[in-house]
Scaffold this motif. Structure first.
Motif, PDB file in Angstrom:
ATOM      1  N   LEU A 183      71.360  -8.493  26.844  1.00 29.66           N
ATOM      2  CA  LEU A 183      71.330  -9.950  26.885  1.00 29.66           C
ATOM      3  C   LEU A 183      70.012 -10.498  26.352  1.00 29.66           C
ATOM      4  N   ASP A 184      68.941  -9.796  26.581  1.00 30.24           N
ATOM      5  CA  ASP A 184      67.648 -10.214  26.042  1.00 30.24           C
ATOM      6  C   ASP A 184      67.674 -10.174  24.513  1.00 30.24           C
ATOM      7  N   THR A 185      68.313  -9.143  23.976  1.00 29.51           N
ATOM      8  CA  THR A 185      68.454  -9.029  22.525  1.00 29.51           C
ATOM      9  C   THR A 185      69.289 -10.182  21.972  1.00 29.51           C
ATOM     10  N   VAL A 186      70.368 -10.540  22.661  1.00 28.61           N
ATOM     11  CA  VAL A 186      71.230 -11.646  22.224  1.00 28.61           C
ATOM     12  C   VAL A 186      70.457 -12.957  22.232  1.00 28.61           C
ATOM     13  N   GLN A 187      69.702 -13.221  23.308  1.00 20.90           N
ATOM     14  CA  GLN A 187      68.933 -14.459  23.407  1.00 20.90           C
ATOM     15  C   GLN A 187      67.919 -14.576  22.270  1.00 20.90           C
ATOM     16  N   THR A 188      67.223 -13.481  22.001  1.00 22.79           N
ATOM     17  CA  THR A 188      66.222 -13.489  20.930  1.00 22.79           C
ATOM     18  C   THR A 188      66.886 -13.697  19.572  1.00 22.79           C
ATOM     19  N   PHE A 189      68.026 -13.040  19.368  1.00 20.62           N
ATOM     20  CA  PHE A 189      68.759 -13.177  18.108  1.00 20.62           C
ATOM     21  C   PHE A 189      69.176 -14.633  17.888  1.00 20.62           C
ATOM     22  N   VAL A 190      69.742 -15.267  18.909  1.00 17.54           N
ATOM     23  CA  VAL A 190      70.198 -16.662  18.788  1.00 17.54           C
ATOM     24  C   VAL A 190      69.012 -17.589  18.543  1.00 17.54           C
ATOM     25  N   LYS A 191      67.915 -17.374  19.250  1.00 13.60           N
ATOM     26  CA  LYS A 191      66.731 -18.215  19.069  1.00 13.60           C
ATOM     27  C   LYS A 191      66.237 -18.158  17.618  1.00 13.60           C
ATOM     28  N   ASN A 192      66.289 -16.978  17.013  1.00 12.22           N
ATOM     29  CA  ASN A 192      65.769 -16.803  15.660  1.00 12.22           C
ATOM     30  C   ASN A 192      66.761 -17.176  14.568  1.00 12.22           C
ATOM     31  N   ARG A 193      68.063 -17.231  14.904  1.00  6.94           N
ATOM     32  CA  ARG A 193      69.069 -17.393  13.855  1.00  6.94           C
ATOM     33  C   ARG A 193      69.994 -18.596  14.034  1.00  6.94           C
ATOM     34  N   TYR A 194      69.797 -19.419  15.077  1.00  8.01           N
ATOM     35  CA  TYR A 194      70.768 -20.470  15.383  1.00  8.01           C
ATOM     36  C   TYR A 194      70.904 -21.514  14.278  1.00  8.01           C
ATOM     37  N   LYS A 195      69.892 -21.642  13.405  1.00  6.19           N
ATOM     38  CA  LYS A 195      69.941 -22.655  12.350  1.00  6.19           C
ATOM     39  C   LYS A 195      70.902 -22.270  11.229  1.00  6.19           C
ATOM     40  N   GLY A 196      71.247 -21.003  11.152  1.00 11.67           N
ATOM     41  CA  GLY A 196      72.127 -20.537  10.085  1.00 11.67           C
ATOM     42  C   GLY A 196      73.480 -20.091  10.608  1.00 11.67           C
ATOM     43  N   LYS A 197      74.300 -19.594   9.718  1.00 11.61           N
ATOM     44  CA  LYS A 197      75.634 -19.126  10.089  1.00 11.61           C
ATOM     45  C   LYS A 197      75.502 -17.814  10.867  1.00 11.61           C
ATOM     46  N   ILE A 198      76.172 -17.707  11.974  1.00 12.36           N
ATOM     47  CA  ILE A 198      76.155 -16.497  12.794  1.00 12.36           C
ATOM     48  C   ILE A 198      77.586 -16.013  12.979  1.00 12.36           C
ATOM     49  N   ARG A 199      77.829 -14.786  12.584  1.00 12.47           N
ATOM     50  CA  ARG A 199      79.133 -14.172  12.782  1.00 12.47           C
ATOM     51  C   ARG A 199      79.064 -13.226  13.974  1.00 12.47           C
ATOM     52  N   LEU A 200      80.194 -12.996  14.591  1.00 18.08           N
ATOM     53  CA  LEU A 200      80.234 -12.090  15.732  1.00 18.08           C
ATOM     54  C   LEU A 200      79.733 -10.704  15.347  1.00 18.08           C
ATOM     55  N   SER A 201      80.048 -10.286  14.131  1.00 18.64           N
ATOM     56  CA  SER A 201      79.617  -8.963  13.667  1.00 18.64           C
ATOM     57  C   SER A 201      78.100  -8.867  13.563  1.00 18.64           C
ATOM     58  N   ASP A 202      77.430 -10.012  13.257  1.00 21.57           N
ATOM     59  CA  ASP A 202      75.967 -10.004  13.161  1.00 21.57           C
ATOM     60  C   ASP A 202      75.329  -9.650  14.500  1.00 21.57           C
ATOM     61  N   VAL A 203      75.836 -10.254  15.556  1.00 19.86           N
ATOM     62  CA  VAL A 203      75.276  -9.999  16.888  1.00 19.86           C
ATOM     63  C   VAL A 203      75.666  -8.613  17.372  1.00 19.86           C
ATOM     64  N   ALA A 204      76.910  -8.237  17.136  1.00 13.96           N
ATOM     65  CA  ALA A 204      77.375  -6.918  17.557  1.00 13.96           C
ATOM     66  C   ALA A 204      76.548  -5.820  16.903  1.00 13.96           C
ATOM     67  N   ASP A 205      76.214  -6.006  15.633  1.00 18.15           N
ATOM     68  CA  ASP A 205      75.402  -5.008  14.925  1.00 18.15           C
ATOM     69  C   ASP A 205      74.029  -4.850  15.556  1.00 18.15           C
ATOM     70  N   GLU A 206      73.463  -5.952  16.063  1.00 15.75           N
ATOM     71  CA  GLU A 206      72.157  -5.887  16.714  1.00 15.75           C
ATOM     72  C   GLU A 206      72.189  -4.961  17.928  1.00 15.75           C
ATOM     73  N   LEU A 207      73.347  -4.858  18.558  1.00 14.64           N
ATOM     74  CA  LEU A 207      73.484  -4.055  19.772  1.00 14.64           C
ATOM     75  C   LEU A 207      74.174  -2.722  19.497  1.00 14.64           C
ATOM     76  N   ASN A 208      74.456  -2.449  18.225  1.00 14.78           N
ATOM     77  CA  ASN A 208      75.172  -1.220  17.846  1.00 14.78           C
ATOM     78  C   ASN A 208      76.513  -1.117  18.571  1.00 14.78           C
ATOM     79  N   MET A 209      77.220  -2.244  18.599  1.00  6.20           N
ATOM     80  CA  MET A 209      78.534  -2.300  19.238  1.00  6.20           C
ATOM     81  C   MET A 209      79.553  -2.818  18.244  1.00  6.20           C
ATOM     82  N   SER A 210      80.817  -2.527  18.504  1.00  7.65           N
ATOM     83  CA  SER A 210      81.868  -3.129  17.694  1.00  7.65           C
ATOM     84  C   SER A 210      82.029  -4.589  18.113  1.00  7.65           C
TER      85      SER A 210
END
Length: 283
Positions: free
Chosen positions: A177-204
């Motif tokens: 969850l900490d990784t997700v929060q940091t990812f959103v904080k840094n990327r919320y201005k642009g397009k975010i796909r579910l696969s982008d976040v999943a890749d950050e966590l090495n998950m499908s």
């Protein structure tokens, strides 16, 4: 992300920890501790995370948090200047079992969902919090009882987390969850796909979607829209930018979709939200 267990530094003869936090940013990670907590924001703004809730905060934000309730404050990317808060923490055993403490006990039980305390009690509450900070020993304990008794007498308390929220305090969950929060904080201005976040966590995508919905009691894209709308609401109140520009800065390519999400989460259109605030400040 996974909340980190924080050890509160209670002195040997003190049962109440009170301090001023003052740094350029609020840098504590998503964390929890067995002590109860009152936090008053003195300077700074950004996003407050408590359990499954995500809300904006600014000077004057006052919350009470129950034992082991995960939380953190994170500044906006654009934040400059000082971040400062007044924090009071105490263990459950500090409050006795005498009937005269029943009101305080009820308040502490309610705080397991987190409580946002209203602006109408801010002056009195902040004065009492400073009295706790400035005292020590038995006087600090008595000041805390006075403070909690004051809060317990208030007619209404606004819950922060959902009624069904329950915490998973395992390290793997809090780290994710900490990784997700940091990812959103840094990327919320642009397009975010579910696969982008999943890749950050090495998950499908499917595994991440199940994990996030189960942990936060909401799908990821609702969480993302809550984040963006909270940023947008502060820009609406604090700048003269046009709605189209605010929408773009918060990651919305479609102005109608921005209006739809804003009204869904705030109960007003962006223009009505600005007009309401302008009308309030003139009276």
């Amino acid at each position: 992300m996974k909340p980190v267990l924080e050890k509160v530094n209670l002195k040997e003869l003190e049962t109440v920890h009170a301090f001023i936090y003052s740094k350029p940013t609020f840098e504590s990670p998503w964390h929890f501790h067995p002590e109860y907590e009152l936090t008053l924001i003195l300077k700074g703004s950004g996003i407050r995370y408590v359990g499954d809730d995500i809300s904006d905060f600014k000077e004057g934000d006052l919350v009470m948090l129950g034992s082991n309730l995960p939380h953190c404050w994170k500044n906006d990317q654009e934040h400059t200047g000082e971040s400062k808060s007044l924090v009071i923490q105490w263990p459950e055993k500090t409050i006795g079992d005498l009937p005269l403490f029943n009101g305080i006990k009820t308040l502490m039980t309610k705080s397991q969902r987190g409580l946002r305390l209203g602006a109408e009690i801010l002056n009195r509450t902040s004065n009492l919090m400073y009295k706790v900070l400035e005292s020590s020993g038995i006087q600090r304990y008595l000041r805390l009882i006075e403070l909690l008794d004051h809060l317990a007498e208030q007619a209404e308390h606004n819950f922060i987390t959902g009624a069904s929220y329950s915490y998973d305090l395992s390290s793997s969950t809090t780290n994710r969850l900490d990784t997700v929060q940091t990812f959103v904080k840094n990327r919320y201005k642009g397009k975010i796909r579910l696969s982008d976040v999943a890749d950050e966590l090495n998950m499908s995508e499917q595994a991440f979607s199940r994990f996030f919905s189960k942990t936060m009691n909401k799908p990821f894209f609702l969480f993302l829209n809550e984040y963006r709308v909270n940023i947008a609401s502060r820009m609406i109140l604090e700048t003269d930018l046009q709605m189209a520009e605010i929408a773009y800065k918060c990651g919305y390519d479609s102005l109608p979709f921005f209006y739809k999400q804003f009204k869904k989460l705030k109960g007003y259109t962006p223009l009505d939200f600005r007009k309401m605030y302008t009308h309030t400040t003139k009276h």
